[in-house]
Scaffold this active site. Sequence first.
Site, PDB file in Angstrom:
ATOM      1  N   ARG A 199     -12.130  -5.642 -17.167  1.00 25.87           N
ATOM      2  CA  ARG A 199     -11.839  -7.271 -16.502  1.00 25.87           C
ATOM      3  C   ARG A 199     -13.136  -7.606 -15.919  1.00 25.87           C
ATOM      4  NH1 ARG A 199      -7.641  -7.655 -11.611  1.00 25.87           N
ATOM      5  NH2 ARG A 199      -9.315  -6.348 -10.615  1.00 25.87           N
ATOM      6  N   GLU A 228      -1.981 -14.486 -15.445  1.00 24.04           N
ATOM      7  CA  GLU A 228      -1.567 -14.112 -14.280  1.00 24.04           C
ATOM      8  C   GLU A 228      -0.948 -15.507 -13.772  1.00 24.04           C
ATOM      9  OE1 GLU A 228      -4.889 -11.480 -12.230  1.00 24.04           O
ATOM     10  OE2 GLU A 228      -5.829 -13.275 -13.456  1.00 24.04           O
ATOM     11  N   CYS A 255      -0.635  -4.748 -17.402  1.00 26.16           N
ATOM     12  CA  CYS A 255      -1.517  -4.103 -16.644  1.00 26.16           C
ATOM     13  C   CYS A 255      -1.298  -4.065 -15.025  1.00 26.16           C
ATOM     14  CB  CYS A 255      -3.027  -4.567 -16.738  1.00 26.16           C
ATOM     15  SG  CYS A 255      -3.496  -6.020 -16.278  1.00 26.16           S
ATOM     16  N   HIS A 302       0.819  -1.143  -0.060  1.00 25.19           N
ATOM     17  CA  HIS A 302      -0.070   0.044  -0.099  1.00 25.19           C
ATOM     18  C   HIS A 302       0.885   1.362   0.081  1.00 25.19           C
ATOM     19  CE1 HIS A 302      -4.172  -1.662   1.388  1.00 25.19           C
ATOM     20  NE2 HIS A 302      -4.130  -1.618   0.122  1.00 25.19           N
ATOM     21  N   ASN A 325       1.479  -8.369 -10.952  1.00 27.30           N
ATOM     22  CA  ASN A 325       1.518  -8.629  -9.693  1.00 27.30           C
ATOM     23  C   ASN A 325       1.287 -10.167  -9.267  1.00 27.30           C
ATOM     24  OD1 ASN A 325       1.710  -5.814  -9.757  1.00 27.30           O
ATOM     25  ND2 ASN A 325      -0.199  -5.541  -8.828  1.00 27.30           N
ATOM     26  N   ASP A 326       0.143 -10.789  -9.796  1.00 32.46           N
ATOM     27  CA  ASP A 326      -0.058 -11.976  -9.686  1.00 32.46           C
ATOM     28  C   ASP A 326       0.706 -12.938 -10.390  1.00 32.46           C
ATOM     29  OD1 ASP A 326      -2.208 -12.276  -7.767  1.00 32.46           O
ATOM     30  OD2 ASP A 326      -4.001 -11.675  -9.194  1.00 32.46           O
ATOM     31  N   ARG A 333     -11.071  -2.349 -13.371  1.00 36.14           N
ATOM     32  CA  ARG A 333     -11.452  -3.326 -12.513  1.00 36.14           C
ATOM     33  C   ARG A 333     -13.013  -3.034 -11.830  1.00 36.14           C
ATOM     34  NH1 ARG A 333      -7.288  -0.201 -10.351  1.00 36.14           N
ATOM     35  NH2 ARG A 333      -5.227  -1.518 -10.401  1.00 36.14           N
ATOM     36  N   ARG A 380       1.584 -11.692  -2.285  1.00 33.91           N
ATOM     37  CA  ARG A 380       1.750 -10.395  -2.868  1.00 33.91           C
ATOM     38  C   ARG A 380       1.413  -9.420  -1.844  1.00 33.91           C
ATOM     39  NH1 ARG A 380      -1.759  -7.336  -6.435  1.00 33.91           N
ATOM     40  NH2 ARG A 380      -3.727  -8.333  -6.553  1.00 33.91           N
TER      41      ARG A 380
END
Length: 557
Positions: free
Chosen positions: A322, A411, A482, A184, A434-435, A286, A445
Site C-alpha cells: 500500500r 475503503e 485486507c 487494540h 475497517n475503513d 503498510r 473505527r
Amino acid sequence: MTELRGVGIGLGVAHGPIARMAAPLPAPEDSPSTATPEEETARVRDAIAAVARDLETRGETAGGAAQEVLEAQAMMAEDPALEEEVAARLAAGKTAEFAVFDAFASFRDTLSAMGGYLGERAADLDDVAQRVIAHLRGLPAPGVPDPGHPFVLVAKDLAPADTALLDLDKVLALVTTEGGPTSHTAILAREKSIVAIVGVHGAGDLADGETVIVDAAQGTVVTSPSETDIAQVERRKADRAAAAAAPITPGALSDGTPVPLLVNLGKPDGAAAAVELGAEGVGLFRTEFLFLSSAQAPGVEEQTKAYTELLQAFEGKKVVVRALDAGADKPLAFLNDAHEENPALGLRGLRALRASEDILREQLTALANADAATNADLWVMAPMVSTVEETEYFVAIAKEHGIKTAGVMVEVPSLALLADKVLAVADFASIGTNDLTQYTLAADRLLGSVASFQDPWHPAVLQLVKATGDGGRVHGKPVGICGEAAADPLLAVVLVGLGATTLSMAPTALADVRATLLTHSLDDARRIASAALAASDAASARSAAHEAASLPKEIHS
C-alpha cells in the site's frame, strides 16, 4: 444458565472461573502539598521515567504489534506538553499525585474531543496516569489479577500494557464489556491467539469465581454450564488443536476453489514468522513504518532497501504494497500536518500524496527498484481512493514508474458503488473493511463510544463488498480483502461468497480461516452470503450465516 453476547475474536472456546480486573485507583484529593514544588517535581519525574521504562521493557518482551503500542504509550508519558501541564499544577502547590491525575485528565479530555486515533489514545493515557500515581504511592501498578489458578479475565477493557504481557498459561479467555472488533484489545488478542469476546453487555455483573464458557465462535459467554457442556468444549478444543497441527495447505474451499490466504504486515521483519504459519503472500504491506519515525520523508535508497528485504522473504509469491497512507490517525509534518476539523474526511491517503507528488514518485521509484532486484510478484495499491478519476491518476503514475500491477483500495462507499468503472481501469481492488465499515456507518473505527456500529457483518457493508466483487467478476479482475474482517472465519466464507478472490489477515488467524474454508464449497459460500445479505442488521446477519452454515449449535439451557 444465562447467555451473554458480544463480538467473538476467532473460533476459540474455553471455560473456567472468572477473575475480574481491579477497580481503578481512587482519585487523589486536591489538598495542598507539604513538600516543596521542587521536591514534588523530582518525584513526578522519577515516577514518569520509571513507568516509561517499564512500558518499553514490556514492549521488548512482547514484541510485534504490542511493542509498537507500548512504545507509543511510553512516549505519551513523557510528552513535553503533558510535562508542562503537570509542572503548572506543581507550581501552584498541588501534590505530585493530584498534579498527575488532574493534568492527565485534562489532556485526556482534549484527546477525546479530537476523536479518531487521538481520541482512542485517551484510554491509553488513563492507563499511564494510573501507573504513575501507583508508583508515586508505592503501590503495584494496576493490572491483571493473579488468583493463583487459571481464570477467565473479565474487564471493562484492557490497556495495551496489560494485553501485551498476559500470562497465557493463566488467562484462559478474555471478556470485555467495551471495545469492538478493531479495538487494540481485539487486535492484540487475535495476534496472541487468545480466546476473546469484546463488547459483552452484562459482563460487568459476572462474579469472581463463577464458572463460564467463553465461545468466541458463537460470540457468547455462558454461565453455570453443565458437565456435558464442558465436555463439548473440551472436544472442540481438541478438534481445533488437531486442525492446527495438520499439514499446511494452500487456502481453498472444499470443492477445490482456490482462495489464497495472505497476511497483513507492518514491517519486513514479520515476514519469516508469517511464512512459517502458511502465508501464501502479503495482502497488505503498510509502508508507514518508514515514514512515521522520520522528520522528513525517507529517500529512495532507504525505501528501496526496506522493500527489497520484504520481497526477498516472499520470493515467487504475491506481495501487495500500500502506498503511504498518511493523514487522519497518522499525520506527518512533511506531508499533511495542517489542522483539520475532521481529519478522517480530510487530506489523507492518495489525496495527500497528490498534493505532495514528489513523495509518491519517490516511493514508486523505490518499489520498482526493489521489484527489479527480486523475484516476488509485486502489486501496488493506492489508499483512500474515492473516484474513478483518482483511480486513473494512480494507475497511470504507477505504470509510468514501472509498476506492473497497480490497484486501489476500496475503503470509501463511492468506490464500491462504481466498482465496475473502477475495475475497468485498475488491475485489482483490495477492500479495507475497517475503513469501509467506518465510512458506511459513519462510526469512527477508533472511538469506543460507537464501537457497536463498527461491525463488518452489517448488511450495508456486505452489499458494498458484493458490488466490488461483481465489478471484479465483470472485468476478470481480482478483489482481495485486507481488513480485520478476513480474520473472522465464518465472515471469510461470506466474503468469498460475495466475490472476494483472496483474503489477507493477521498471521495467527490463518489456521482457523483455512480450516473453515475447507468445510464449505463455493455454492455453500454464496448461499451463506445470501443469507447474511438478507438480514437487516449485523447481529442478525451473523446469526443467519451461522444457521446457513450449519455450524455447531450454540449452548442452551
